[in-house]
Scaffold this motif. Structure first.
Motif, PDB file in Angstrom:
ATOM      1  N   UNK A 324       0.697  -1.216  -0.063  1.00  0.00           N
ATOM      2  CA  UNK A 324      -0.092   0.038  -0.144  1.00  0.00           C
ATOM      3  C   UNK A 324       0.695   1.359   0.190  1.00  0.00           C
ATOM      4  N   UNK A 325       1.971   1.309   0.781  1.00  0.00           N
ATOM      5  CA  UNK A 325       2.706   2.370   0.961  1.00  0.00           C
ATOM      6  C   UNK A 325       3.511   2.603  -0.529  1.00  0.00           C
ATOM      7  N   UNK A 326       3.799   1.558  -1.233  1.00  0.00           N
ATOM      8  CA  UNK A 326       4.387   1.798  -2.350  1.00  0.00           C
ATOM      9  C   UNK A 326       3.690   2.579  -3.477  1.00  0.00           C
ATOM     10  N   UNK A 327       2.474   2.045  -3.321  1.00  0.00           N
ATOM     11  CA  UNK A 327       1.407   2.923  -4.425  1.00  0.00           C
ATOM     12  C   UNK A 327       1.038   4.229  -3.998  1.00  0.00           C
ATOM     13  N   UNK A 328       0.555   4.307  -2.448  1.00  0.00           N
ATOM     14  CA  UNK A 328      -0.071   5.612  -2.035  1.00  0.00           C
ATOM     15  C   UNK A 328       1.023   6.475  -1.436  1.00  0.00           C
ATOM     16  N   UNK A 329       2.314   5.822  -1.325  1.00  0.00           N
ATOM     17  CA  UNK A 329       3.155   6.860  -0.580  1.00  0.00           C
ATOM     18  C   UNK A 329       3.471   8.447  -1.080  1.00  0.00           C
ATOM     19  N   UNK A 330       3.849   8.158  -2.335  1.00  0.00           N
ATOM     20  CA  UNK A 330       4.262   9.624  -3.016  1.00  0.00           C
ATOM     21  C   UNK A 330       3.360  10.531  -2.708  1.00  0.00           C
ATOM     22  N   UNK A 331       1.777  10.212  -3.341  1.00  0.00           N
ATOM     23  CA  UNK A 331       0.984  11.400  -3.079  1.00  0.00           C
ATOM     24  C   UNK A 331       0.839  11.764  -1.558  1.00  0.00           C
ATOM     25  N   UNK A 332       0.866  10.654  -0.712  1.00  0.00           N
ATOM     26  CA  UNK A 332       0.879  11.164   0.811  1.00  0.00           C
ATOM     27  C   UNK A 332       1.867  11.952   1.129  1.00  0.00           C
ATOM     28  N   UNK A 333       3.213  11.734   0.833  1.00  0.00           N
ATOM     29  CA  UNK A 333       4.248  12.762   1.005  1.00  0.00           C
ATOM     30  C   UNK A 333       4.085  14.184   0.883  1.00  0.00           C
ATOM     31  N   UNK A 334       3.141  14.483  -0.344  1.00  0.00           N
ATOM     32  CA  UNK A 334       3.022  15.886  -0.617  1.00  0.00           C
ATOM     33  C   UNK A 334       2.068  16.382   0.579  1.00  0.00           C
ATOM     34  N   UNK A 335       1.254  15.558   1.089  1.00  0.00           N
ATOM     35  CA  UNK A 335       0.368  15.909   2.272  1.00  0.00           C
ATOM     36  C   UNK A 335       1.250  16.261   3.579  1.00  0.00           C
ATOM     37  N   UNK A 336       2.435  15.297   3.536  1.00  0.00           N
ATOM     38  CA  UNK A 336       3.208  15.589   4.914  1.00  0.00           C
ATOM     39  C   UNK A 336       4.151  16.738   4.634  1.00  0.00           C
ATOM     40  N   UNK A 337       4.344  17.319   3.505  1.00  0.00           N
ATOM     41  CA  UNK A 337       5.087  18.441   3.146  1.00  0.00           C
ATOM     42  C   UNK A 337       3.947  19.737   3.681  1.00  0.00           C
ATOM     43  N   UNK A 338       2.794  19.507   3.370  1.00  0.00           N
ATOM     44  CA  UNK A 338       1.880  20.635   4.043  1.00  0.00           C
ATOM     45  C   UNK A 338       1.716  20.717   5.287  1.00  0.00           C
ATOM     46  N   UNK A 339       1.886  19.667   5.930  1.00  0.00           N
ATOM     47  CA  UNK A 339       1.708  19.673   7.692  1.00  0.00           C
ATOM     48  C   UNK A 339       3.009  20.154   8.186  1.00  0.00           C
ATOM     49  N   UNK A 340       4.195  19.892   7.511  1.00  0.00           N
ATOM     50  CA  UNK A 340       5.547  20.663   7.951  1.00  0.00           C
ATOM     51  C   UNK A 340       5.364  22.072   8.005  1.00  0.00           C
ATOM     52  N   UNK A 341       4.741  22.468   6.654  1.00  0.00           N
ATOM     53  CA  UNK A 341       4.390  24.193   6.593  1.00  0.00           C
ATOM     54  C   UNK A 341       3.423  24.651   7.587  1.00  0.00           C
ATOM     55  N   UNK A 342       2.518  23.674   7.914  1.00  0.00           N
ATOM     56  CA  UNK A 342       1.452  24.118   8.838  1.00  0.00           C
ATOM     57  C   UNK A 342       2.329  24.347  10.282  1.00  0.00           C
ATOM     58  N   UNK A 343       3.000  23.525  10.510  1.00  0.00           N
ATOM     59  CA  UNK A 343       3.675  23.441  11.982  1.00  0.00           C
ATOM     60  C   UNK A 343       4.449  24.631  11.578  1.00  0.00           C
ATOM     61  N   UNK A 344       5.121  25.252  10.751  1.00  0.00           N
ATOM     62  CA  UNK A 344       6.021  26.140  10.742  1.00  0.00           C
ATOM     63  C   UNK A 344       5.407  27.610  10.922  1.00  0.00           C
ATOM     64  N   UNK A 345       4.214  27.666  10.416  1.00  0.00           N
ATOM     65  CA  UNK A 345       3.228  28.769  10.656  1.00  0.00           C
ATOM     66  C   UNK A 345       2.812  28.939  12.152  1.00  0.00           C
ATOM     67  N   UNK A 346       2.291  27.692  12.355  1.00  0.00           N
ATOM     68  CA  UNK A 346       1.697  27.639  13.763  1.00  0.00           C
ATOM     69  C   UNK A 346       2.914  27.891  15.021  1.00  0.00           C
TER      70      UNK A 346
END
Length: 1464
Positions: A324-346
């Motif tokens: 599952x990670x191999x198939x959906x991981x790359x798209x999930x990582x874009x979301x992970x990048x968003x949460x990192x930016x969110x934390x920076x602003x927070x």
């Protein structure tokens, strides 16, 4: 593609030469260092950037961005071609405008070159800037054209360029406006700046609405997200259309968008299966290599260890997770990048709050800094919201795809499950896996990042706290360390309770419900509803007990989370003021620390939940992985060693006693059993007719053609050969009549003939026929053999292997196989076997003379309709099952009343007061803190610090206790309500008549018992908890903000109206989407259920791909309503959080305006609390919507309260004698019966007297009304007219259980339930073991049961599949012998047993039921030849009635039937 307006480039600074000549000389004098001058930029009451900086850095930044990234963007466009977009007028206009703007730069360049050539030598920067600007605009125009050619509608790349260009031009624009206000400014410059006054983001309005020559646009209702602009995507404006539509009129399935290609089952599962297959092959290869290495002894220890690791990996579920990670991981990582930016602003927001409070304390600070901090805080809050919701959108999209993938893989695995596998993995468990468990798997995707991100967030919070409070922050760390083990322990205990206990009992309950729904007819015949009701409630009580423990633990967890901010603050502030008297708590320290602690609360609450969810999901993945990975094996060993070859085109008969392995032989040929040695080779296509006909919930025609094209001539020939034409005349809509689940509305004979017709229509090479003639009339059986199976039948040139108990067909067989205990003891032609004088010959001589062939039909649920009636038949008469329908509009108030009524008003009112008290304590301790922060500093210290700390601690402790109280109270209320609602649903379903189960798919009912009850158990109380806590929290924030700045009410009121407006839009749409999603879920379960039960037939016919396609369509249809449902939440959150950010801006700006009158403490309190408004507003609506969405579950569970019910089970005060019926006389008085309104009477004016101890046989052709008579006696169907008296008592006047428990039926379909053999015989434990063994002996099962490992406690699998059909029939006989009532009805009770067993059964019935009245629906005519009377039924009337001898002598209908059976 968003073709932004190039005119924005006009906002790039075009400085006039006059205004910059001084700046040129200045730049030159300082060696050209275009850096800001801080004295001019920051330390001033009127801030500005240097001219040099404005005319260099601000000009070049957007240009550098575009030129540097354009090669990568072009490469991206080259790799992703979506088809050309046609050139529109709007696009042309923009290109022209863009070239005009570019030309301005060239004009300026030539002007400078010609007019100011002398000064240019001093600095070249002003000559280069216009050229760079113009070239950049031309490049942007080229990219616009390239995007159009490559079909890119929304350009993030260009959008960011225009935004950057606008932002960089705002400073020069402000400078020019300021200059214009100060002095008269040249007209030319004003003219040149005119276009700047437009909205900087106006380019977003110019989205090209041109057509795309793409196949996807041919979709009826494509999802608008593909064509949405970047701004629309990040703000979810593309969803607004559906929200507005849902607000105006309730949404229907047709209004929803089709799924994007990347979200469809076909796309997801095809890609996943490739990886899955590759992983499986890789693992198997490694295992083989290692196993051979271990066998040879090479590096034994290492290889054995690696082999164990591989096996452990397989079992643990990481195998599935990795795929599952191999198939959906790359798209999930874009979301992970968003949460990192969110934390920076927070984390940036508390720093800005610190600066704002510093500004409030500094009396000399200029006002513009306060406004700047307020605006910056607002912008950071907005960016934080945007990134957070992009992350959530990504997570939910991945979660949806994971759900689709797992459901697809489970379905595909269910298609290859064989009979032994179904004993370890029941239908109920599979349904539970694809309902509740896949939903929990989606939660895992959302919370997965919290596992690693939460510790980082906690560490950052503590780092910033250290900066403000120094070593005192260590006290906070200590508190966190103390809270963690507690929450970790609670999470572990909850996980154990949920996974190991609660889910185990839930699975058991769903499995049992599935069996109850499958065997509901038997339950009603035997009056066993109460016994199974108690079993279900037993599971339910254990499930709720585990849930209650889990909820109490969760309440402790919630109380510690919500009190964690107080506990950390109390520890840190206490240590801080305790360490040194000179440590003063001012507003800056207190409220920045509180803002950081509030941030800290989120990861503290998420981490245990995320760990718990991860642990729970790893268990779920392991469960699903078990379903995927286990190599199921058939271990019954029925066919030890078989050696047989069947020539092409021959007819092979397989005969033998019950349980001799006949069906197992066919299973082996189909590859359904485990092959221990040798090989099975079948040449050509295969068609299979199972012993128990598997019928789909579809029309008769769909069941027969089974996915193939309809060939009219061949179809008609098949119907005629399988004797189905008379049945089609009887059915209300002919072959377009819908058949209920498992063929509920067909008789046993009709089901078997439809099953046979399906096989014949297939035109296969090999036919495997498992006793297809056992359930049909004698004349029909002969007709089918002659027309289909025999030497002159339509299958004469095909290879046919026929399992049969019918002796009359054996002489025409080319080869006969005799099976005894799984071995072929004799084989040869009929004459060869007779000439050998073996066991077969003895058997034939014993039974050939007495054999009367096969049977009549079972429940005849569709009755004859006369010609005149048929003309008036409504169009939907052939329709049987009712589709699960969604209600429309908001949830009715009655549902809330019903839910709260089950809890009780006496509990609800104290809970509301407890919430008010809890929030009052919170307000008090926060206000106390602000007063402490404003306390004057005397000689470097604050007075009474200890007292203040004590009061602060007491108020916080009171709040914590109140939180625990409210949480526990609501959880217990939820359990009280869900227990009652589940019981009501269960009783309503069990008290429904048989007609209800015929027209309600089991998927609909299972959906209620699984998903809807799960929602009532967990989601409704959870939503109520959240909603109440956030509503009271919002009231607290509003009171605090208005206490600080009363003028804020002017802003808060309009925002409240805006909030209510947005909320009303959302709730209407979201609620309807929830309903549509729930409705579209039921067909998935029904299809899964049907597929698992018919897996062997689907495999034999090679129809897996068609069924997979149907499953994909059902899952996709479900996801079309799920996708907009979670997007609706994001749309709401983004819009509401902007409203909330408005409150932050208002509180901050009003505080700046009232700087002279407000203290820093009250400002800190107001602003730090207003920062929470965004989250609070969002959570209120979300929790309210969750409550409303999940109250839909109460609505759906309550639906069956209003359906028709059977008569009372028991009538209190009944004067019925305990020993009734003592004689067993039955009297029919002008009795009539009909199945459904609109159909003709099935029985018409039956008047009949049956005396005590009389043996009566009922015979007649299909649809004559034989079974209807039995249904009438048991009141499965109520009388349309007339009465039935048993021993002089009118059966309509007594309770159903009083009636059904005093008479006995042995039905045609032998149904067993999972549980012990003893439970299947005596669920109420009424009889002793001796009586049970005695009944088994009389039923010829004693030897079989004695040899079982657990004897009477032997565990029967679901549906009794670990016993043969004949053995199940004998268990049903043992039930009847155990009850031994005065009236016995046999409904073709020996259809599935061989002749020898049949003879034994008949002799048992004659001896054991000698004192009873026996009513037999004739199976083999020879069994009723010694009866006192035979009744011949014809079209609902009694056509003949007399003793068998008299009827034969009359040479009427009965005589003709006996002649066909070879008895006369």
């Amino acid at each position: 593609m968003t073709l932004q307006l190039p005119s924005i480039v006009a906002t790039l600074p075009y400085p006039s030469w006059e205004s910059t000549s001084g700046a040129r000389l200045l730049c030159h004098a300082r060696g050209f260092k275009p850096l800001p001058d801080w004295n001019r930029t920051w330390y001033t009451a009127n801030p500005d950037l240097t001219q040099c900086f404005q005319n260099t850095v601000l000009v070049w930044v957007p240009c550098i961005y575009l030129w540097l990234l354009v090669p990568f963007y072009c490469l991206h466009l080259y790799c992703h071609d979506r088809g050309r977009i046609q050139m529109s007028c709007l696009c042309t206009a923009k290109m022209v405008l863009g070239f005009l703007l570019a030309s301005f730069g060239f004009v300026e360049f030539f002007y400078i070159l010609l007019e100011r050539s002398q000064e240019i030598q001093q600095h070249m920067v002003f000559l280069l800037s216009p050229i760079i600007r113009s070239m950049t605009v031309i490049l942007a125009l080229c990219i616009i054209q390239l995007e159009r050619i490559r079909g890119c509608r929304s350009s993030v790349f260009l959008f960011l360029f225009w935004v950057l260009a606008v932002v960089c031009s705002l400073v020069p624009l402000r400078a020019k406006i300021q200059l214009a206000m100060d002095e008269v400014f040249p007209r030319s410059t004003v003219n040149r700046r005119l276009c700047v006054s437009q909205n900087p983001l106006s380019g977003e309005r110019f989205t090209a609405k041109t057509t795309v020559s793409l196949v996807s646009n041919l979709l009826q209702n494509p999802c608008p997200v593909k064509d949405a602009s970047f701004l629309s995507k990040i703000l979810f404006w593309w969803f607004t259309g559906l929200v507005v539509k849902g607000y105006r009129t309730p949404l229907e399935a047709e209004d929803l968008w089709t799924l994007r290609e990347e979200d469809t089952s076909h796309k997801i599962i095809s890609e996943l299966q490739e990886d899955w297959t590759a992983e499986c092959a890789k693992i198997q290869k490694q295992e083989k290599a290692l196993a051979s290495g271990v066998a040879m002894g090479s590096r034994l220890q290492d290889q054995a260890q690696l082999l164990r690791k591989l096996q452990k990996e397989q079992i643990s579920g990481f195998f599935l997770l990795r795929t599952l990670a191999r198939n959906f991981g790359p798209y999930f990582l874009t979301g992970t990048l968003c949460i990192i930016f969110h934390d920076a602003f927070m984390f940036a927001i508390p720093q800005v709050l610190s600066l704002l409070l510093g500004f409030m304390r500094d009396e000399d600070a200029p006002l513009w800094k306060g406004y700047f901090y307020a605006t910056l805080m607002f912008l950071l809050s907005c960016l934080q919201s945007l990134f957070n919701h992009q992350y959530m959108y990504t997570c939910f999209t991945v979660g949806m795809r994971v759900k689709t993938a797992v459901m697809g893989l489970v379905y595909r695995k269910s298609l290859v499950i064989n009979s032994s596998a179904r004993r370890t993995c029941t239908v109920g468990e599979i349904v539970n896996l694809v309902s509740a468990d896949t939903q929990k798997l989606m939660d895992f995707v959302v919370y997965f990042n919290a596992v690693w991100l939460a510790p980082i967030e906690i560490a950052l919070c503590l780092f910033f706290l250290w900066q403000h409070l120094g070593p005192s922050a260590l006290a906070g760390i200590a508190t966190v360390i103390l809270i963690f083990p507690l929450n970790g322990f609670i999470a572990k205990k909850r996980s154990k309770l949920q996974v190991k206990i609660q889910m185990k009992f839930m699975d058991g309950r769903i499995r049992l419900m599935n069996e109850i729904l499958n065997g509901i007819k038997i339950l009603k015949f035997y009056a066993w509803e109460k016994a199974f009701l108690e079993q279900v409630l037993g599971y339910r009580e254990k499930e709720l007990k585990a849930l209650k423990k889990s909820q109490i633990l969760y309440s402790i967890s919630i109380a510690s989370f919500n009190s964690s901010s107080f506990l950390i603050a109390f520890a840190m502030f206490g240590v801080y003021v305790g360490l040194d008297d000179r440590n003063v708590l001012d507003a800056q320290k207190v409220f920045v620390s509180m803002a950081l602690i509030n941030i800290l609360k989120t990861p503290l609450s998420q981490l245990p939940f995320a760990i718990s969810t991860t642990m729970q999901k790893s268990s779920l993945i392991m469960d699903s992985d078990d379903i995927f990975m286990i190599n199921f094996t058939e271990t019954s060993g029925k066919v030890p060693v078989i050696d047989v070859r069947v020539p092409r085109g021959s007819l092979v008969a397989v005969v033998g006693h019950v349980g001799s392995g006949k069906s197992s032989l066919l299973s082996a040929m189909l590859g359904e059993t485990e092959k221990r040695s040798g090989q099975v080779s079948v040449k050509g296509s295969v068609a299979y007719v199972p012993q128990q006909a598997w019928i789909q919930n579809a029309t008769v025609q769909d069941n027969i053609i089974f996915g193939r094209e309809k060939l009219k001539t061949w179809y008609h020939r098949v119907l005629e050969a399988c004797a189905l034409l008379p049945d089609l005349d009887i059915l209300p809509a002919g072959d377009a009549t819908e058949i209920g689940e498992k063929g509920l509305n067909l008789s046993g004979g009709q089901k078997q003939r439809v099953s046979l017709a399906r096989a014949v229509y297939r035109k296969a090479d090999v036919y495997l026929l498992d006793d297809p003639l056992s359930a049909v009339d004698a004349h029909v059986g002969q007709h089918i053999f002659d027309k289909v199976i025999g030497p002159k039948g339509v299958l004469r040139d095909k290879t046919r292997i026929l399992v049969t108990h019918g002796m009359s067909f054996l002489p025409q067989a080319d080869l006969i196989l005799v099976l005894v205990d799984g071995e072929i003891t004799e084989s040869g032609s009929y004459q060869e076997l007779l000439s050998r004088h073996g066991a077969f010959a003895d058997f034939i001589h014993t039974f050939a003379s007495t054999e009367g062939d096969t049977t009549n039909t079972n429940l005849q649920n569709m009755e004859p309709v006369s010609e005149t009636d048929q003309e008036q038949v409504p169009e939907d008469l052939g329709k049987l099952t009712e589709v699960d329908k969604a209600r429309t509009g908001r949830v009715r108030l009655e549902m809330y009343k019903k839910y709260f009524k089950t809890i009780g008003l006496a509990i609800i009112i104290p809970i509301v007061f407890l919430y008010a008290f809890q929030q009052g304590a919170s307000l008090a301790y926060n206000y106390w803190l602000s007063m402490w922060a404003d306390d004057p500093v005397v000689n470097g210290t604050q007075i009474d610090a200890d007292l203040k700390l004590t009061v602060f601690g007491a108020l916080g402790f009171v709040q914590g206790v109140a939180i625990f109280g409210t949480t526990v109270a609501i959880s217990i209320c939820g359990i009280i309500a869900s227990r009652q609602l589940h019981m009501d649903l269960l009783i309503n379903v069990l008290r429904s008549p048989m007609s209800f189960f015929e027209c309600t798919p089991s998927g609909n009912l299972l959906n209620r018992f699984a998903k809807e009850i799960d929602a009532i158990d967990c989601m409704v109380p959870e939503g109520l908890k959240m909603m109440l806590s956030y509503v009271f929290k919002l009231m607290e924030v509003c009171i605090i903000v208005m206490m600080a700045t009363p003028f804020a009410i002017v802003i808060i009121l309009p925002l409240a109206f805006l909030y209510a407006f947005v909320q009303s839009f959302y709730v209407a749409t979201s609620c309807q989407l929830r309903r549509l999603e729930a409705v579209s879920r039921s067909p998935i379960y029904t299809h899964f259920n049907e597929t698992v039960q018919g897996a062997s037939v689907i495999r034999a016919f090679g129809e897996q791909s068609r069924f997979i396609l149907q499953a994909n369509q059902r899952v996709d249809f479900n996801q079309t309503s799920y996708f907009p449902r979670f997007v609706a939440t994001r749309w709401l959150a983004v819009n509401l959080e902007f409203v909330g950010n408005g409150v932050v801006l208002a509180a901050a700006i009003l505080s700046v305006m009232g700087k002279s009158t407000l203290s820093p403490g009250i400002v800190g309190l107001a602003v730090s609390h207003s920062l929470q408004v965004t989250g609070i507003l969002s959570w209120i609506v979300r929790s309210w919507t969750d409550v409303e969405n999940n109250i839909v579950s109460v609505e759906r569970v309550n639906e069956y309260a209003d359906t028709a019910k059977e008569a009372s089970w028991c009538i209190e005060g009944s004067s019925l004698p305990q020993a009734w019926p003592q004689k067993g006389t039955i009297e029919f008085q002008d009795y009539g019966l009909q199945y459904r309104k609109g159909l003709e009477l099935a029985l018409k004016g039956i008047t009949l007297n049956i005396q005590e101890r009389e043996k009566v046989g009922l015979v007649g052709r299909t649809g004559a009304g034989k079974s209807s008579l039995a249904l009438g006696i048991f009141r499965i169907l109520e009388a349309a007219k007339g009465k039935i008296f048993i021993d002089g008592v009118n059966i309509a006047e007594i309770g159903l259980h009083d009636l059904r428990s005093r008479i006995t039926i042995i039905p045609q379909d032998p149904v067993l339930f999972s549980g012990s053999l003893r439970m299947n015989l005596d669920p109420f434990d009424t009889y002793t073991d001796e009586e049970v063994w005695s009944s088994l002996e009389l039923a010829h099962l004693k030897n079989f049961v004695s040899n079982l490992p657990d004897k009477l406690n032997y565990e029967c699998s679901e549906g009794g599949e670990n016993l043969s059909l004949g053995q199940r029939q004998l268990v049903c006989l043992a039930r009847a012998l155990l009850r031994k009532t005065k009236i016995l009805v046999l409904d073709e009770a020996t259809a599935a047993v061989d002749l020898e067993t049949d003879t034994l059964i008949q002799s048992t019935i004659r001896t054991q039921f000698e004192d009873c009245t026996v009513l037999t629906i004739a199976h083999r005519l020879n069994t009723i030849m010694d009866y006192t009377r035979v009744i011949v039924m014809d079209r609902g009337h009694i056509s003949e009635m007399d003793s068998p001898a008299n009827l034969i002598s009359q040479r009427g209908q009965f005589y003709r039937m006996c002649r066909e059976a070879g008895l006369v």
